[in-house]
Design a protein around this motif. Structure first.
Motif, mmCIF file in Angstrom:
data_model
loop_
_atom_site.group_PDB
_atom_site.id
_atom_site.type_symbol
_atom_site.label_atom_id
_atom_site.label_comp_id
_atom_site.label_asym_id
_atom_site.label_seq_id
_atom_site.Cartn_x
_atom_site.Cartn_y
_atom_site.Cartn_z
ATOM 1 N N GLY A 11 -9.695 38.909 47.638
ATOM 2 C CA GLY A 11 -11.048 39.672 46.652
ATOM 3 C C GLY A 11 -10.961 40.352 46.220
ATOM 4 N N PHE A 12 -11.324 40.543 45.007
ATOM 5 C CA PHE A 12 -11.400 42.793 44.655
ATOM 6 C C PHE A 12 -12.468 42.646 43.694
ATOM 7 N N PHE A 13 -12.667 43.947 43.300
ATOM 8 C CA PHE A 13 -14.165 43.966 42.734
ATOM 9 C C PHE A 13 -13.582 44.984 40.973
ATOM 10 N N THR A 14 -13.943 44.578 40.235
ATOM 11 C CA THR A 14 -13.780 45.477 38.989
ATOM 12 C C THR A 14 -14.999 45.307 37.987
ATOM 13 N N SER A 15 -15.411 46.992 37.565
ATOM 14 C CA SER A 15 -16.163 47.030 36.560
ATOM 15 C C SER A 15 -16.475 47.928 35.782
ATOM 16 N N PHE A 16 -16.506 47.888 35.211
ATOM 17 C CA PHE A 16 -15.295 48.500 33.237
ATOM 18 C C PHE A 16 -16.739 48.242 32.653
ATOM 19 N N HIS A 17 -16.889 50.198 32.148
ATOM 20 C CA HIS A 17 -18.500 50.216 31.724
ATOM 21 C C HIS A 17 -18.203 50.590 30.483
ATOM 22 N N ILE A 18 -19.256 49.908 29.548
ATOM 23 C CA ILE A 18 -18.495 50.746 27.612
ATOM 24 C C ILE A 18 -19.960 51.160 27.756
ATOM 25 N N TRP A 19 -19.502 52.821 26.915
ATOM 26 C CA TRP A 19 -20.678 53.521 26.939
ATOM 27 C C TRP A 19 -20.687 53.533 25.496
ATOM 28 N N SER A 20 -20.346 53.308 24.314
ATOM 29 C CA SER A 20 -20.416 53.315 23.121
ATOM 30 C C SER A 20 -19.266 53.424 22.081
ATOM 31 N N VAL A 21 -19.855 52.369 21.298
ATOM 32 C CA VAL A 21 -18.901 52.047 20.381
ATOM 33 C C VAL A 21 -18.620 52.354 18.328
ATOM 34 N N LEU A 22 -18.435 52.803 17.758
ATOM 35 C CA LEU A 22 -18.068 53.547 16.735
ATOM 36 C C LEU A 22 -17.062 52.371 15.549
ATOM 37 N N TYR A 23 -17.683 52.527 14.789
ATOM 38 C CA TYR A 23 -16.549 51.640 13.334
ATOM 39 C C TYR A 23 -16.993 52.513 12.738
ATOM 40 N N ARG A 24 -16.427 52.899 11.468
ATOM 41 C CA ARG A 24 -17.185 53.650 10.130
ATOM 42 C C ARG A 24 -16.561 54.333 9.223
ATOM 43 N N ASN A 25 -16.308 54.655 8.018
ATOM 44 C CA ASN A 25 -15.651 55.956 8.043
ATOM 45 C C ASN A 25 -15.597 57.530 8.000
ATOM 46 N N ALA A 26 -14.781 58.057 7.743
ATOM 47 C CA ALA A 26 -14.580 59.165 7.942
ATOM 48 C C ALA A 26 -13.895 60.023 6.469
ATOM 49 N N GLU A 27 -14.826 61.252 6.594
ATOM 50 C CA GLU A 27 -14.794 61.230 4.445
ATOM 51 C C GLU A 27 -13.393 62.403 4.732
ATOM 52 N N LYS A 28 -12.083 62.344 3.550
ATOM 53 C CA LYS A 28 -11.282 63.516 3.475
ATOM 54 C C LYS A 28 -12.057 64.746 4.430
ATOM 55 N N GLY A 29 -11.294 65.898 4.945
ATOM 56 C CA GLY A 29 -11.095 66.688 5.983
ATOM 57 C C GLY A 29 -12.742 66.667 7.089
ATOM 58 N N TRP A 30 -13.547 65.123 6.919
ATOM 59 C CA TRP A 30 -14.508 65.304 8.308
ATOM 60 C C TRP A 30 -13.744 65.775 9.631
ATOM 61 N N VAL A 31 -14.581 66.307 10.529
ATOM 62 C CA VAL A 31 -14.029 66.959 11.659
ATOM 63 C C VAL A 31 -15.393 67.362 12.739
ATOM 64 N N TYR A 32 -14.921 66.400 14.057
ATOM 65 C CA TYR A 32 -16.144 66.617 14.790
ATOM 66 C C TYR A 32 -15.696 67.709 15.989
ATOM 67 N N PRO A 33 -16.607 68.002 16.791
ATOM 68 C CA PRO A 33 -16.629 68.798 17.068
ATOM 69 C C PRO A 33 -16.175 69.116 18.188
#
Length: 283
Positions: A11-33
């Motif tokens: 046997g084996f143990f697997t854990s998969f954690h999803i912290w956040s999900v985004l599906y969105r538009n980004a305008e021209k020139g958009w930058v995240y820090p």
């Protein structure tokens, strides 16, 4: 060869954690820090044109391109035109799998892959986006289905992209593998203790601390300190899930100086408090 009439599988143990999900538009020139975090990150450019800057290096993403960024790496996205992107953060256990991802020397970019692999990645991304697009609150069964799809996708990435020479121990000499394996054993065995420091490992193995760190990184892809953090988190999760010990008692069991420090440590690395984890709350 005739089929076996019996077999044993540990046997084996697997854990998969999803912290956040985004599906969105980004305008021209958009930058995240510019930023970094202890999670792996996937960015898929569904339409438009984007860049992901990783440790000062630009990776251009056209429509249908994908990038997987290692944990703890400075990065930021930028949109060159109106674009739509799909983005999620995750962590994965067991540590052997985590270490394979950590040993990547640079991000995984789909545009650098063979055509069949690139096409398959795009199919997976479209499939995951479709699962999220309904906009309705997901049932627990649907969340399990989503997690299953994401795990299958990561298994595909491991099999098709992360080359065999990245696997734990490949290319390291026998002596280095022995040092790394013994270090891992000590961290696993005594890793609940905050006092298990690299200096203690050096004394036990009679090897210079810098050499231990170098061997360990070459074989496991992470530092002993990073590995120890994972060990302590897993032991904390096990105690929270499988015992009725109080938070204070668990902090003592793992030799944290105080329950408050244990809670801070747990929240920093897991994203929620020990009490929230025990009650089944996710983020």
């Amino acid at each position: 060869m005739p089929p076996r009439d019996h077999f044993f599988f540990p046997g084996f143990f697997t854990s998969f954690h999803i912290w956040s999900v985004l599906y969105r538009n980004a305008e021209k020139g958009w930058v995240y820090p510019n930023h970094k975090h202890p999670l792996f990150e996937v960015l898929y450019c569904e339409s438009g044109s984007m860049s992901e800057w990783v440790s000062g290096v630009e990776y251009r993403l056209a429509a249908g391109d994908f990038i997987l960024i290692n944990s703890g790496t400075l990065h930021y996205p930028q949109a060159h035109e109106e674009s739509r992107y799909f983005n999620f953060h995750f962590d994965v256990e067991p540590r052997e799998v985590h270490s394979l991802f950590r040993r990547l020397h640079k991000p995984i970019v789909s545009s650098e892959q063979p055509p069949d692999v690139k096409l398959e990645i795009r199919k997976w991304m479209d499939r995951l986006i479709e699962l999220f697009q309904s906009g309705k609150e997901m049932s627990f069964a649907q969340k399990m289905m989503l997690q299953s799809n994401m795990l299958q996708f990561l298994a595909f990435i491991l099999e098709k992209i992360i080359s065999t020479d990245v696997e734990a121990g490949r290319g390291a000499s026998l002596s280095k593998r022995q040092i790394a394996t013994e270090t891992a054993y000590l961290l696993e065995t005594y890793g609940g203790s905050e006092s298990m420091q690299i200096s203690g490992l050096s004394e036990r193995l009679n090897v210079h601390r810098n050499y231990i760190t170098g061997c360990f990184k070459e074989v496991y892809g992470v530092s002993p300190k990073h590995y120890l953090t994972k060990v302590r988190i897993e032991k904390a999760k096990k105690l929270l899930q499988e015992t009725t010990l109080s938070i204070e008692e668990i902090a003592g069991e793992l030799t944290f100086s105080s329950a408050a420090y244990f809670c801070k440590f747990f929240r920093t690395h897991v994203g929620i408090t020990p009490s929230q984890y025990r009650s089944g709350i996710t983020i």
